[in-house]
Design a protein around this motif. Structure first.
Motif, mmCIF file in Angstrom:
data_model
loop_
_atom_site.group_PDB
_atom_site.id
_atom_site.type_symbol
_atom_site.label_atom_id
_atom_site.label_comp_id
_atom_site.label_asym_id
_atom_site.label_seq_id
_atom_site.Cartn_x
_atom_site.Cartn_y
_atom_site.Cartn_z
ATOM 1 N N TYR A 119 13.111 -4.129 68.818
ATOM 2 C CA TYR A 119 11.989 -5.244 69.374
ATOM 3 C C TYR A 119 11.497 -6.011 67.993
ATOM 4 O O TYR A 119 11.126 -5.333 67.246
ATOM 5 C CB TYR A 119 11.098 -4.266 70.242
ATOM 6 C CG TYR A 119 9.421 -5.277 70.963
ATOM 7 C CD1 TYR A 119 9.710 -6.280 71.940
ATOM 8 C CD2 TYR A 119 8.379 -5.387 69.949
ATOM 9 C CE1 TYR A 119 8.495 -7.227 71.689
ATOM 10 C CE2 TYR A 119 7.869 -6.585 69.762
ATOM 11 C CZ TYR A 119 7.729 -7.072 71.173
ATOM 12 O OH TYR A 119 7.315 -7.737 71.635
ATOM 13 N N ILE A 120 11.459 -7.319 67.991
ATOM 14 C CA ILE A 120 10.680 -8.038 67.625
ATOM 15 C C ILE A 120 10.133 -8.848 68.228
ATOM 16 O O ILE A 120 10.534 -10.075 69.155
ATOM 17 C CB ILE A 120 11.619 -8.778 66.158
ATOM 18 C CG1 ILE A 120 11.421 -8.021 65.904
ATOM 19 C CG2 ILE A 120 10.407 -9.767 65.368
ATOM 20 C CD1 ILE A 120 12.802 -8.305 64.467
ATOM 21 N N SER A 121 8.776 -9.126 68.585
ATOM 22 C CA SER A 121 7.897 -10.454 69.170
ATOM 23 C C SER A 121 8.456 -11.904 68.954
ATOM 24 O O SER A 121 9.036 -11.968 67.972
ATOM 25 C CB SER A 121 6.808 -10.086 68.894
ATOM 26 O OG SER A 121 6.278 -11.094 67.259
ATOM 27 N N GLU A 122 7.857 -12.462 69.795
ATOM 28 C CA GLU A 122 8.673 -13.991 70.214
ATOM 29 C C GLU A 122 8.137 -14.777 68.758
ATOM 30 O O GLU A 122 9.202 -15.566 68.202
ATOM 31 C CB GLU A 122 7.873 -14.746 71.124
ATOM 32 C CG GLU A 122 8.375 -14.467 72.113
ATOM 33 C CD GLU A 122 10.587 -14.532 72.467
ATOM 34 O OE1 GLU A 122 10.698 -15.195 72.092
ATOM 35 O OE2 GLU A 122 11.349 -13.565 72.904
ATOM 36 N N ASN A 123 6.967 -14.641 68.508
ATOM 37 C CA ASN A 123 6.212 -15.262 67.163
ATOM 38 C C ASN A 123 7.003 -14.729 65.913
ATOM 39 O O ASN A 123 7.321 -15.637 64.838
ATOM 40 C CB ASN A 123 4.651 -14.617 67.197
ATOM 41 C CG ASN A 123 4.425 -14.874 68.294
ATOM 42 O OD1 ASN A 123 3.853 -15.870 68.725
ATOM 43 N ND2 ASN A 123 3.103 -14.577 68.592
ATOM 44 N N ALA A 124 7.608 -13.726 65.905
ATOM 45 C CA ALA A 124 8.560 -13.547 64.655
ATOM 46 C C ALA A 124 9.887 -14.210 64.324
ATOM 47 O O ALA A 124 10.479 -13.420 64.330
ATOM 48 C CB ALA A 124 8.085 -11.733 64.269
ATOM 49 N N LEU A 125 10.185 -14.235 65.417
ATOM 50 C CA LEU A 125 11.545 -14.641 65.637
ATOM 51 C C LEU A 125 11.905 -15.815 65.147
ATOM 52 O O LEU A 125 13.021 -16.460 65.794
ATOM 53 C CB LEU A 125 12.226 -14.100 66.982
ATOM 54 C CG LEU A 125 12.224 -13.518 68.132
ATOM 55 C CD1 LEU A 125 12.593 -13.211 69.266
ATOM 56 C CD2 LEU A 125 12.953 -12.226 67.355
#
Length: 329
Positions: free
Chosen positions: A264-270
């Motif tokens: 899991y990685i947030s949308e902001n970090a993708l």
């Protein structure tokens, strides 16, 4: 059989390389001796200081580094064009910052003594400068001049002789953007994976700590290759990613590693992960186990094949792992 280092470097394929040096006598050389309790943590500072100094002398930039207890990681960018643009005087002056030079080079750098040199001596200096120019963008010379002074200093402190580092450093060619940014994050997160730090910004003797500290002042560290944003026309020299995107990605990847989150990685970090075409799961696998997955060059399949062809290897190693983790890029 081990291959000569020069046969593993192909600047036609990539200027980016991941290098690892390991101590021979294990952790007490750079960390804490479990038998005597004596601490040698200060030696990590020696390595970091020397590394950043050499980046000012060589035509080699530092993208990422981590000085651990018994080994050192560094991601390097070789700028051959910069070295070729230097005058003979700049080459000799730079080389004299790391080595004593010889009689002719020391005489040539002094204008009074230079005027007294004959034609044969001047030609000899030109040949010497050309040799040193090549050394100043050579990874082997960079790593040699990084490791040898540290070994001598540590042996003097220990009152002993012998090897400090293993005889050969490991070198991996990073053939595309996915390989480069994954390797940088892998290096920056070494202390977090090892349980030596809870967050990237608290990781001592790492490039990520230096970058985060600079970011708090709205700038980038001058000692490291800067981030210059996404690809566009008239790009300046630097890493082709947005600086804040990389910091956020490393931060969230570090949290996932520390907290044991599987994917899991947030949308902001993708932003970066999406651009290089990796899934969350594959990104985290690379950030956690890059060296275990790749023992040699890293990159997409067609780039691996071209690289091995250029270095004269008939067999292309790492194809199955490449197909599993990178070919979607």
């Amino acid at each position: 059989m081990a291959r000569a280092r020069k046969t593993q470097v192909s600047l036609v394929d990539t200027p980016y390389y991941h290098c690892v040096s390991r101590c021979v006598r294990r952790s007490f050389l750079c960390g804490k001796d479990p038998l005597t309790g004596k601490c040698f943590e200060h030696r990590r500072g020696w390595v970091e200081q020397r590394l950043l100094f050499l980046a000012k002398v060589f035509a080699i930039d530092i993208c990422a580094y981590a000085v651990m207890s018994n080994h050192t990681h560094v991601v390097l960018h070789v700028d051959k064009t910069q070295a070729e643009a230097w005058s003979d005087e700049e080459v000799i002056t730079r080389w004299h910052r790391v080595c004593k030079g010889n009689y002719l080079s020391n005489a040539w750098i002094d204008e009074t003594r230079r005027s007294q040199m004959d034609k044969a001596q001047l030609l000899a200096v030109e040949r010497i400068a050309e040799d040193w120019r090549k050394r100043l963008y050579d990874i082997s010379w960079f790593m040699r001049l990084l490791n040898e002074p540290i070994a001598r200093q540590a042996n003097k402190e220990d009152g002993c002789t012998g090897r400090f580092w293993e005889g050969r450093f490991k070198s991996q060619a990073l053939l595309d953007e996915a390989a480069l940014v994954a390797c940088m994050a892998y290096v920056d997160l070494n202390p977090v994976r090892a349980g030596m730090a809870k967050t990237p910004e608290t990781s001592a003797h790492t490039s990520i700590k230096r970058r985060v500290k600079a970011a708090k002042s709205s700038c980038q560290p001058k000692t490291l290759l800067p981030f210059v944003g996404n690809p566009r026309a008239n790009m300046p020299k630097g890493l082709l990613f947005v600086f804040t995107d990389y910091l956020l990605l490393v931060d969230e990847t570090g949290r996932a590693i520390r907290d044991g989150k599987k994917g899991y990685i947030s949308e902001n970090a993708l932003n970066i992960v999406s651009r290089i075409g990796l899934s969350d799961e594959n990104w985290l696998e690379l950030a956690r186990h890059l060296e275990q997955n790749f023992s040699g060059a890293i990159g997409k399949e067609y780039l691996l094949r071209e690289y091995h062809q250029h270095i004269g290897q008939q067999r292309t190693s790492g194809l199955s792992t490449c197909r599993r983790l990178l070919n979607a890029a």
